[in-house]
Scaffold this active site. Structure first.
Site, PDB file in Angstrom:
ATOM      1  CD1 TRP A 120      -8.825  20.365  19.991  1.00 13.15           C
ATOM      2  CD2 TRP A 120      -7.372  19.660  18.547  1.00 13.15           C
ATOM      3  NE1 TRP A 120      -9.158  18.833  19.899  1.00 13.15           N
ATOM      4  CE2 TRP A 120      -7.950  18.667  18.764  1.00 13.15           C
ATOM      5  CE3 TRP A 120      -6.141  19.524  17.558  1.00 13.15           C
ATOM      6  CZ2 TRP A 120      -7.811  17.432  18.116  1.00 13.15           C
ATOM      7  CZ3 TRP A 120      -5.986  18.097  17.225  1.00 13.15           C
ATOM      8  CH2 TRP A 120      -6.565  17.022  17.526  1.00 13.15           C
ATOM      9  N   PRO A 130     -12.483  30.430  20.600  1.00  8.45           N
ATOM     10  CG  PRO A 130     -10.031  31.069  21.113  1.00  8.45           C
ATOM     11  CD  PRO A 130     -11.799  31.565  21.025  1.00  8.45           C
ATOM     12  N   GLY A 160     -16.425  21.228  15.022  1.00  7.86           N
ATOM     13  CA  GLY A 160     -15.878  20.470  16.264  1.00  7.86           C
ATOM     14  C   GLY A 160     -16.529  19.180  15.979  1.00  7.86           C
ATOM     15  CB  SER A 161     -16.746  16.228  18.311  1.00  3.43           C
ATOM     16  OG  SER A 161     -17.474  17.075  19.298  1.00  3.43           O
ATOM     17  CD  GLU A 218     -18.279  22.834   7.349  1.00  2.64           C
ATOM     18  OE1 GLU A 218     -18.026  21.506   7.199  1.00  2.64           O
ATOM     19  OE2 GLU A 218     -18.734  23.515   6.576  1.00  2.64           O
ATOM     20  CG  LEU A 219     -20.766  18.920  13.058  1.00  2.00           C
ATOM     21  CD1 LEU A 219     -22.256  18.129  13.415  1.00  2.00           C
ATOM     22  CD2 LEU A 219     -20.578  19.545  14.075  1.00  2.00           C
ATOM     23  CB  CYS A 256     -12.971  16.886   9.952  1.00  2.00           C
ATOM     24  SG  CYS A 256     -12.600  18.401   8.717  1.00  2.00           S
ATOM     25  CD  GLU A 272     -13.447  12.745  13.589  1.00  2.67           C
ATOM     26  OE1 GLU A 272     -14.248  12.844  14.459  1.00  2.67           O
ATOM     27  OE2 GLU A 272     -13.517  13.351  12.408  1.00  2.67           O
TER      28      GLU A 272
END
Ligand code: NAP
Length: 484
Positions: free
Chosen positions: A156, A181, A234-235, A256-257, A290, A387
């Site tokens: 998001w 999405p 995402g995570s 892509e975390l 991120c 994070e």
């Protein structure tokens, strides 16, 4: 309601095989995080919709993969132009559903379009090889061919650019895509499909399935036999689950975390510059990116000066609804994110952190949190390890270069890192020693479609952007030609 110049960009159905599909009658309520108002009721797609989209993408792949790269580029360029022409409306949709200030949202739309422009050009330059032969009657050739149908799941926090960063290189390479999405921000994704349709991109090449049951749709995208590659932003926690699911069909995987970016200020740094970039990297999208600065390490000799100037700059940030003129910090995405800030603050205060600014929920209510500055940070605090994903800046001090590099690397993440120093030898040493996929010295600005963006360690696999960002959408084929 969102006041769009072109209201037909407001779509609420799934986009499958070039058609807007209503689904089962169940709906998702899309809320404005700044005030909780209902923006839209979109379709609530499910695993069957995802399967339909995969079948459509598999059929479309047969023809799209044979369209010459130069022609695919023409479709993509047209899509890019339409996105840029409608950037204001796309920005409005994004601010409404995600909360980021409108100027930042329009900036993301332009950034996202950059990937389409870049890969429309890049796909014409993906070359194979002719290898010197090992026998006179044979010839050795290497082809690059599109991998097939690509499953994509996106978050998001960048509802537009995280889609174009995947879909553009995939489609440019000749692949077709099925995208899920985030259920909280589907409007940006659906508007992109509306523009893809207007650009004449053939049915089935791009498909979007919106749904609240992420697990069920995710199982289709990670396990369906007709999907050849899966790509996720995402995570780290969810990325690990999805990577494991992909193992059953040995899909190519890109991830892509999460990140835990250090921001290091050495004693010879330009303090004014360091403060400016610390604020921009920490507070962009209300701290919800991120690559946001997560741990601030300042040399003890300049810590007092840096912290005082940082406090001054943070205090000047305008917290407001993203649609308000001059807004710099919008709301957090939802109340769970707000509760996480409360918990990080309670843990830090319990362990001795000192509040220099903010530290609590904002008087604007809903999911607004005050831009916050803390010092007296210790290694045992949650915000020194996790994070943060919110507007809390936490300053620690250090004494030596070796010590701070070791601390900066002491995390399972390895996405982005920032440092400030005027010593060119140190620039080289530290940039080489930081275990991160993106290292940024003397600036916080780096995002561009022309360079690779990707994480080391548990921050991901592969890169998006640059020539690396398209490579993974091709298979390599060795053709050994005999009887010459
Ligand atoms: P998230 O919870 O991992 O969600 C990301 C996406 O995965 C959403 O579409 C979500 O769907 C979906 N999802 C969640 N659980 C799933 C499951 N079991 N199966 C299939 N799909 C599932 O992450 P987030 O909180 O939205 O996003 C923030 C994270 O993304 C941060 O860690 C951030 O660092 C990272 N991020 C990384 C990059 C990068 O380039 N490295 C860029 C941006 C963000 P629903 O939400 O609809 O359920």
């Amino acid at each position: 309601m969102i006041n769009l110049k072109d209201p037909t960009l407001f779509r609420t159905e799934n986009y499958i095989n070039g058609k807007w599909v209503g689904g089962s009658g169940r709906h998702i309520e899309v809320l404005n995080p700044a005030n909780g108002t209902l923006l839209a009721k979109t379709v609530d797609g499910n695993a069957d919709d995802a399967c339909d989209a995969v079948e459509a993408a598999a059929t479309a792949f047969k023809t799209w993969s044979k369209v010459p790269a130069k022609e695919r580029a023409t479709y993509l360029r047209r899509w890019c132009e339409l996105i840029l022409e409608n950037a204001d409306d796309l920005g409005m949709l994004m601010t409404a559903e995600q909360g980021k200030p409108l100027a930042e949202a329009i900036g993301e739309v332009n950034y996202g379009a950059g990937f389409i422009e870049f890969y429309a050009e890049e796909c014409k330059r993906v070359m194979g090889d002719i290898i010197p032969t090992v026998a006179n009657d044979r010839r050795l050739q290497v082809y690059k061919q599109p991998v097939g149908v690509v499953g994509c799941i996106t978050p998001w926090n960048f509802p537009n650019a995280m889609i174009t960063r995947k879909a553009a290189p995939a489609m440019a390479a000749g692949c077709t895509v099925v995208i899920k999405p985030d259920a909280g921000t589907p409007l940006s994704a659906l508007a992109l499909c509306e523009l893809a349709e207007r650009a004449g991109i053939p049915a089935g090449v791009i498909n979007v399935v919106v749904g609240s049951d992420a697990q069920a749709i995710g199982e289709v995208l990670t396990q369906h036999k007709k999907i050849s590659k899966f790509t996720f932003t995402g995570s780290t926690a969810v990325g690990k689950i999805l990577m494991a699911q992909c193992a059953s069909t040995v899909k190519k995987v890109s991830l892509e975390l999460g990140g835990n970016a250090p921001f290091i200020v050495f004693d010879d740094a330009d303090i004014e510059e360091a403060v400016t970039h610390c604020v921009s990297t920490k507070f962009r999208n209300c701290g919800q990116t991120c690559v946001c600065t997560n741990r601030i390490f300042v040399h003890e000799a300049v810590a007092a000066e840096f912290t005082a100037k940082l406090q001054h700059s943070i205090a000047a940030l305008k917290v407001a609804d993203g649609f308000e003129e001059g807004a710099e910090i919008g709301p957090l995405i939802n109340t769970q994110a707000l509760e996480k800030m409360d918990a990080l603050m309670a843990d830090a205060l319990d362990k001795g952190a000192k509040v220099l600014l903010g530290g609590a929920r904002h008087k604007l209510g809903q999911s607004f949190f005050q831009p916050t500055l803390l010092n007296n940070i210790s290694d045992s605090m949650r915000l020194a390890n996790e994070e943060i994903f919110g507007p809390i800046a936490a300053v620690q001090t250090f004494t030596t270069e070796g010590e701070v590099v070791e601390k900066a690397n002491a995390t399972e993440y390895g996405l982005a890192a920032y440092f400030f120093t005027r010593d060119i030898g140190r620039v080289m040493r530290v940039s080489e020693d930081l275990e991160y996929g993106i290292v940024c010295s003397n600036s916080g600005v780096f995002s561009t479609e022309v360079a690779p963006f990707g994480g080391w360690k548990q921050s991901g696999i592969g890169s998006e952007g640059g020539k690396e960002g398209i490579a993974d959408f091709y298979e390599t084929k060795f053709h050994s030609l005999g009887g010459v």
